[in-house]
Design a protein around this motif. Structure first.
Motif, PDB file in Angstrom:
ATOM      1  N   VAL A   1       2.686  17.415  17.245  1.00 58.89           N
ATOM      2  CA  VAL A   1       2.966  17.149  15.835  1.00 58.89           C
ATOM      3  C   VAL A   1       3.680  18.350  15.205  1.00 58.89           C
ATOM      4  O   VAL A   1       4.655  18.186  14.466  1.00 58.89           O
ATOM      5  CB  VAL A   1       1.670  16.813  15.070  1.00 58.89           C
ATOM      6  N   LEU A   2       3.216  19.564  15.540  1.00 60.66           N
ATOM      7  CA  LEU A   2       3.890  20.755  15.019  1.00 60.66           C
ATOM      8  C   LEU A   2       5.342  20.798  15.491  1.00 60.66           C
ATOM      9  O   LEU A   2       6.263  21.072  14.726  1.00 60.66           O
ATOM     10  CB  LEU A   2       3.156  22.027  15.484  1.00 60.66           C
ATOM     11  N   LEU A   3       5.509  20.499  16.764  1.00 63.26           N
ATOM     12  CA  LEU A   3       6.843  20.465  17.344  1.00 63.26           C
ATOM     13  C   LEU A   3       7.720  19.472  16.601  1.00 63.26           C
ATOM     14  O   LEU A   3       8.886  19.720  16.286  1.00 63.26           O
ATOM     15  CB  LEU A   3       6.720  20.054  18.808  1.00 63.26           C
ATOM     16  N   PHE A   4       7.106  18.344  16.353  1.00 62.41           N
ATOM     17  CA  PHE A   4       7.763  17.255  15.649  1.00 62.41           C
ATOM     18  C   PHE A   4       8.274  17.715  14.286  1.00 62.41           C
ATOM     19  O   PHE A   4       9.411  17.442  13.914  1.00 62.41           O
ATOM     20  CB  PHE A   4       6.698  16.182  15.462  1.00 62.41           C
ATOM     21  N   LEU A   5       7.433  18.432  13.563  1.00 64.79           N
ATOM     22  CA  LEU A   5       7.821  18.914  12.233  1.00 64.79           C
ATOM     23  C   LEU A   5       8.995  19.888  12.347  1.00 64.79           C
ATOM     24  O   LEU A   5       9.948  19.830  11.562  1.00 64.79           O
ATOM     25  CB  LEU A   5       6.637  19.595  11.543  1.00 64.79           C
ATOM     26  N   ILE A   6       8.942  20.773  13.346  1.00 68.93           N
ATOM     27  CA  ILE A   6      10.036  21.726  13.525  1.00 68.93           C
ATOM     28  C   ILE A   6      11.328  20.985  13.843  1.00 68.93           C
ATOM     29  O   ILE A   6      12.388  21.251  13.271  1.00 68.93           O
ATOM     30  CB  ILE A   6       9.703  22.715  14.660  1.00 68.93           C
ATOM     31  N   LEU A   7      11.211  19.990  14.740  1.00 70.00           N
ATOM     32  CA  LEU A   7      12.410  19.255  15.141  1.00 70.00           C
ATOM     33  C   LEU A   7      12.973  18.425  14.003  1.00 70.00           C
ATOM     34  O   LEU A   7      14.175  18.219  13.909  1.00 70.00           O
ATOM     35  CB  LEU A   7      12.092  18.364  16.337  1.00 70.00           C
ATOM     36  N   MET A   8      12.083  17.963  13.122  1.00 70.60           N
ATOM     37  CA  MET A   8      12.555  17.206  11.974  1.00 70.60           C
ATOM     38  C   MET A   8      13.475  18.073  11.109  1.00 70.60           C
ATOM     39  O   MET A   8      14.474  17.588  10.587  1.00 70.60           O
ATOM     40  CB  MET A   8      11.374  16.711  11.131  1.00 70.60           C
ATOM     41  N   SER A   9      13.133  19.372  10.988  1.00 71.96           N
ATOM     42  CA  SER A   9      13.998  20.230  10.183  1.00 71.96           C
ATOM     43  C   SER A   9      15.336  20.452  10.901  1.00 71.96           C
ATOM     44  O   SER A   9      16.384  20.452  10.262  1.00 71.96           O
ATOM     45  CB  SER A   9      13.310  21.557   9.874  1.00 71.96           C
ATOM     46  N   PHE A  10      15.289  20.597  12.236  1.00 68.83           N
ATOM     47  CA  PHE A  10      16.533  20.608  13.014  1.00 68.83           C
ATOM     48  C   PHE A  10      17.316  19.332  12.706  1.00 68.83           C
ATOM     49  O   PHE A  10      18.522  19.353  12.476  1.00 68.83           O
ATOM     50  CB  PHE A  10      16.237  20.580  14.520  1.00 68.83           C
ATOM     51  N   GLY A  11      16.589  18.215  12.759  1.00 68.96           N
ATOM     52  CA  GLY A  11      17.218  16.912  12.601  1.00 68.96           C
ATOM     53  C   GLY A  11      17.911  16.775  11.266  1.00 68.96           C
ATOM     54  O   GLY A  11      18.990  16.190  11.174  1.00 68.96           O
ATOM     55  N   TYR A  12      17.309  17.353  10.244  1.00 69.40           N
ATOM     56  CA  TYR A  12      17.913  17.298   8.910  1.00 69.40           C
ATOM     57  C   TYR A  12      19.305  17.928   8.934  1.00 69.40           C
ATOM     58  O   TYR A  12      20.276  17.356   8.442  1.00 69.40           O
ATOM     59  CB  TYR A  12      16.987  18.010   7.922  1.00 69.40           C
ATOM     60  N   PHE A  13      19.409  19.106   9.579  1.00 66.61           N
ATOM     61  CA  PHE A  13      20.704  19.787   9.639  1.00 66.61           C
ATOM     62  C   PHE A  13      21.692  19.015  10.510  1.00 66.61           C
ATOM     63  O   PHE A  13      22.876  18.936  10.218  1.00 66.61           O
ATOM     64  CB  PHE A  13      20.536  21.209  10.176  1.00 66.61           C
ATOM     65  N   TYR A  14      21.164  18.439  11.563  1.00 66.27           N
ATOM     66  CA  TYR A  14      21.996  17.663  12.485  1.00 66.27           C
ATOM     67  C   TYR A  14      22.641  16.490  11.750  1.00 66.27           C
ATOM     68  O   TYR A  14      23.848  16.287  11.796  1.00 66.27           O
ATOM     69  CB  TYR A  14      21.094  17.181  13.619  1.00 66.27           C
ATOM     70  N   VAL A  15      21.821  15.752  11.026  1.00 63.89           N
ATOM     71  CA  VAL A  15      22.324  14.601  10.283  1.00 63.89           C
ATOM     72  C   VAL A  15      23.335  15.058   9.237  1.00 63.89           C
ATOM     73  O   VAL A  15      24.372  14.435   9.039  1.00 63.89           O
ATOM     74  CB  VAL A  15      21.151  13.837   9.638  1.00 63.89           C
ATOM     75  N   ARG A  16      23.037  16.201   8.607  1.00 67.99           N
ATOM     76  CA  ARG A  16      23.974  16.704   7.605  1.00 67.99           C
ATOM     77  C   ARG A  16      25.314  17.058   8.241  1.00 67.99           C
ATOM     78  O   ARG A  16      26.379  16.750   7.702  1.00 67.99           O
ATOM     79  CB  ARG A  16      23.398  17.930   6.902  1.00 67.99           C
ATOM     80  N   ALA A  17      25.243  17.712   9.398  1.00 67.42           N
ATOM     81  CA  ALA A  17      26.487  18.089  10.080  1.00 67.42           C
ATOM     82  C   ALA A  17      27.279  16.851  10.468  1.00 67.42           C
ATOM     83  O   ALA A  17      28.496  16.793  10.312  1.00 67.42           O
ATOM     84  CB  ALA A  17      26.169  18.921  11.321  1.00 67.42           C
ATOM     85  N   LEU A  18      26.560  15.829  10.958  1.00 61.71           N
ATOM     86  CA  LEU A  18      27.253  14.594  11.350  1.00 61.71           C
ATOM     87  C   LEU A  18      27.833  13.887  10.139  1.00 61.71           C
ATOM     88  O   LEU A  18      28.927  13.339  10.191  1.00 61.71           O
ATOM     89  CB  LEU A  18      26.302  13.651  12.087  1.00 61.71           C
ATOM     90  N   SER A  19      27.111  13.891   9.031  1.00 58.55           N
ATOM     91  CA  SER A  19      27.631  13.247   7.827  1.00 58.55           C
ATOM     92  C   SER A  19      28.894  13.962   7.377  1.00 58.55           C
ATOM     93  O   SER A  19      29.827  13.335   6.897  1.00 58.55           O
ATOM     94  CB  SER A  19      26.602  13.293   6.703  1.00 58.55           C
ATOM     95  N   GLY A  20      28.918  15.272   7.560  1.00 56.54           N
ATOM     96  CA  GLY A  20      30.121  16.033   7.238  1.00 56.54           C
ATOM     97  C   GLY A  20      31.288  15.532   8.065  1.00 56.54           C
ATOM     98  O   GLY A  20      32.408  15.418   7.579  1.00 56.54           O
ATOM     99  N   ASN A  21      30.994  15.192   9.332  1.00 60.22           N
ATOM    100  CA  ASN A  21      32.035  14.667  10.206  1.00 60.22           C
ATOM    101  C   ASN A  21      32.557  13.329   9.733  1.00 60.22           C
ATOM    102  O   ASN A  21      33.700  12.984   9.955  1.00 60.22           O
ATOM    103  CB  ASN A  21      31.462  14.444  11.605  1.00 60.22           C
TER     104      ASN A  21
END
Lengths: 319, 296
Positions: A292-312
């Motif tokens: 679950v902790l890992l999950f929370l960390i990855l979710m924050s990664f995921g937020y940036f990932y989605v933002r970067a892709l939306s930029g694309n």
């Protein structure tokens, strides 16, 4: 039935209007038929496990898999993790592993992409050879490098001894101080090609006119790279670095096969540690809390990932 | 750096010098990367043709005195137990990877098309949910999936692997394919619609044939991913006759820890199918992987 809308239309964010969402969903019912199989598979095999992991993380679980006998203990698993010294060892290993592998892979891959961007004889062959480590299985790669590092018959040790740089072959992966860097070398070997492929594709999108114009204006090679090429690659770089970071954060095979996390936890990273807790010691609850902790960390990664892709997704390509 | 010295104007010698510096720097770097990439693989091949005794020499022999293909013969010989196991693992891997690939493509093609073309409520949310799946490691899902598979009686079956691999493969497959569909002009379908085709017909008859390269690339990606997957195969399978190659080889060599030529030969054999597949079709593959991240 809708008729086909153009790409631009498809890209527009949906804004539920006065008609009510349900009616809209009904109007689009035919569209869902296309995505339903994919969503169904993912729901069964992803949503349920996520829910179940969160549930288990609040329970004290018996060993074996008689999970009906679990006892609710609130956040005890989490406090147990955060107060354990192993947690901090594993976390710092994970940080070194992720940052080291990601940055060096990216820089090497990017440099290869730049060097391969010009045409020369044998370019295609060279590119193909450089990509091979990324294609072969991580298990094979782990065994190959384990053999290369072997403390009695390893080739690197033999070369070092032959050159007089060492009296006897070093214990690359059997000593606490060198194990993590040694594994990072293997990991970079496997993933710099990915960065190279991504950056090669990115380089093809840099408009030649701009580079020529910069040249006419008297910009030297370095200035052209820094002011023309690089700004165009910002988005690709972001996506590449994020994907690498996530892949590294989630690595398992190389440390697991090469060292099993040893010696004395020096090469345990989060994922191998979670696996060890769950399937080695059958502490399902603690392993789930870790997840679950890992999950929370990855979710924050995921937020940036989605933002970067939306930029694309935007036309101008600037994030 | 890319356009340096393409047509260096014949002007100042000093400028040409610097250009050559860049060029040679790039070449030296590529040679270094080439060695880094190739030497481990070359060493694997050289070790695999040594005898067990020759491999355990210090300092090592750069080239074996008596090269032998014994390790390969042993692995491919159905008459002895090693060969039997290895060939069985090979077929298991082939079966699981092929099944995963076919199912991934069947499920991902319509979904990717819908994400590329339609605007249904929740489209963006669903698409990003699909992408987010890429963020999560296999281990997070391992315990609950293991329990789930046990509950539905799929532990120790290849079906459990195919179903699981499908979930890794799908997000990426959908993402890759969507990139391809985005680049197919929508006017083609519109023309077909005007000629009286239904939306589904336009998709199957017009768009699918055009996206064949994308489908091939996606299939390769799924196949390689399934072929190399280790952690689920390691956890879900315990019967020797069901193991896939990565796990099978690990089991086998944890018992024979000193047969290095055999291990290197097995690593090589395990890599051959995916490397060949990749080299033959790399053009599609490299393009597809970057379509999604880079808009042309």
């Amino acid at each position: 039935m809708t008729i086909l809308t153009g790409k631009a239309e498809a890209r527009r964010r949906l804004q539920p209007d006065g008609h009510g969402v349900l009616r809209k969903i009904w109007e689009h019912r035919a569209d869902y038929a296309y995505v339903l199989p994919a969503i169904a598979v993912m729901l069964i095999v992803i949503a349920y496990p996520i829910y179940y992991t969160i549930e288990l993380s609040f329970f004290n679980t018996p060993p074996g898999l008689q999970l009906r006998d679990k006892i609710f203990i609130g956040f005890d698993n989490y406090t147990a993790i955060l107060t354990s010294p192993v947690f901090w060892t594993v976390t710092s290993n994970t940080l070194i592993w992720t940052l080291g592998s990601t940055l060096i892979s990216f820089v090497l891959g990017f440099a290869c992409a730049l060097a391969l961007h010009r045409d020369f004889v044998g370019r295609g062959l060279l590119r193909a050879i450089l990509i091979i480590p990324w294609v072969i299985s991580a298990v094979a790669a782990s065994y190959i490098w384990k053999w290369i590092y072997h403390s009695d018959f390893g080739i690197i040790g033999a070369v070092l001894v032959g050159l007089g740089l060492a009296d006897r072959p070093p214990n690359f992966i059997d000593s606490v101080s060198t194990v993590l860097p040694s594994l990072i070398v293997v990991n970079i070997w496997r993933e710099f090609p990915f960065a190279m492929i991504m950056m090669m594709a990115g380089l093809q999108t840099v408009p030649d006119q701009l580079l020529r114009a910069a040249k006419v204006d008297g910009a030297n090679a370095w200035q052209r790279f820094w002011h023309v090429t690089f700004p165009h690659l910002r988005n690709v770089s972001t996506v590449t670095i994020l994907l690498l970071a996530v892949a590294n954060f989630n690595s398992f095979i190389i440390p697991w096969i090469m060292t099993g996390g040893g010696p004395s936890n020096a090469s345990h990273i989060w994922i191998t540690h979670i696996y060890e807790l769950a399937f080695g010691r059958q502490r399902w609850g603690v392993a789930s809390a870790y997840s679950v902790l890992l999950f929370l960390i990855l979710m924050s990664f995921g937020y940036f990932y989605v933002r970067a892709l939306s930029g694309n997704e935007r036309k101008d390509g600037s994030a | 750096m890319s356009t340096i010295a393409e047509t260096a104007p014949r002007g100042k010698a000093r400028r040409r010098m610097r250009i050559d510096g860049w060029r040679w720097g790039g070449r030296i770097f590529l040679v270094f990367m080439m060695l880094y990439t190739a030497l481990p693989m070359i060493w694997m091949l050289i070790t695999s043709i040594k005898s067990g005794f020759a491999a355990m020499q210090f300092p090592p022999q750069w080239w074996p005195d008596q090269p032998t293909l014994a390790s390969y013969q042993k692995l491919l010989d159905p008459q002895n137990s090693v060969g039997q196991d290895f060939l069985r693992f090979f077929w298991n891997s082939l079966f699981v990877s092929t099944a995963t690939t076919i199912l991934s493509v069947i499920v991902a093609v319509p979904a990717a098309y819908a994400f590329s073309r339609f605007t249904f409520p929740g489209r963006n949310f669903l698409f990003f949910a699909v992408l987010l799946r890429n963020m999560f490691p296999a281990v997070i899902f391992l315990v609950p999936l293991f329990i789930l598979m046990r509950a539905i009686g799929l532990v120790n079956t290849h079906a459990s692997l195919v179903l699981t691999y499908l979930t890794f493969g799908l997000p990426l497959a959908i993402w890759l394919l969507k990139g391809f569909y985005d680049n197919i002009p929508v006017q083609l379908e519109q023309a077909a619609r005007i000629d009286g085709a239904t939306r589904f017909q336009a998709f199957v008859l017009i768009v699918m044939p055009l996206s064949t390269p994308g489908i091939i690339a996606t299939a390769i990606y799924s196949f390689i991913g399934a072929w190399n997957e280790y952690i689920y195969a390691y956890t879900f399978l315990s019967k020797n006759e069901q193991l896939t190659l990565p796990v099978g080889i690990q089991r086998f060599f944890s018992e024979n820890t000193t047969d290095f030529p055999g291990l290197m030969a097995a690593s090589f054999m395990m890599s051959v199918p995916v490397v060949v597949l990749f080299l033959v079709l790399q053009r599609y593959f490299v393009r597809a992987l970057t379509e999604g991240a880079v808009k042309h």
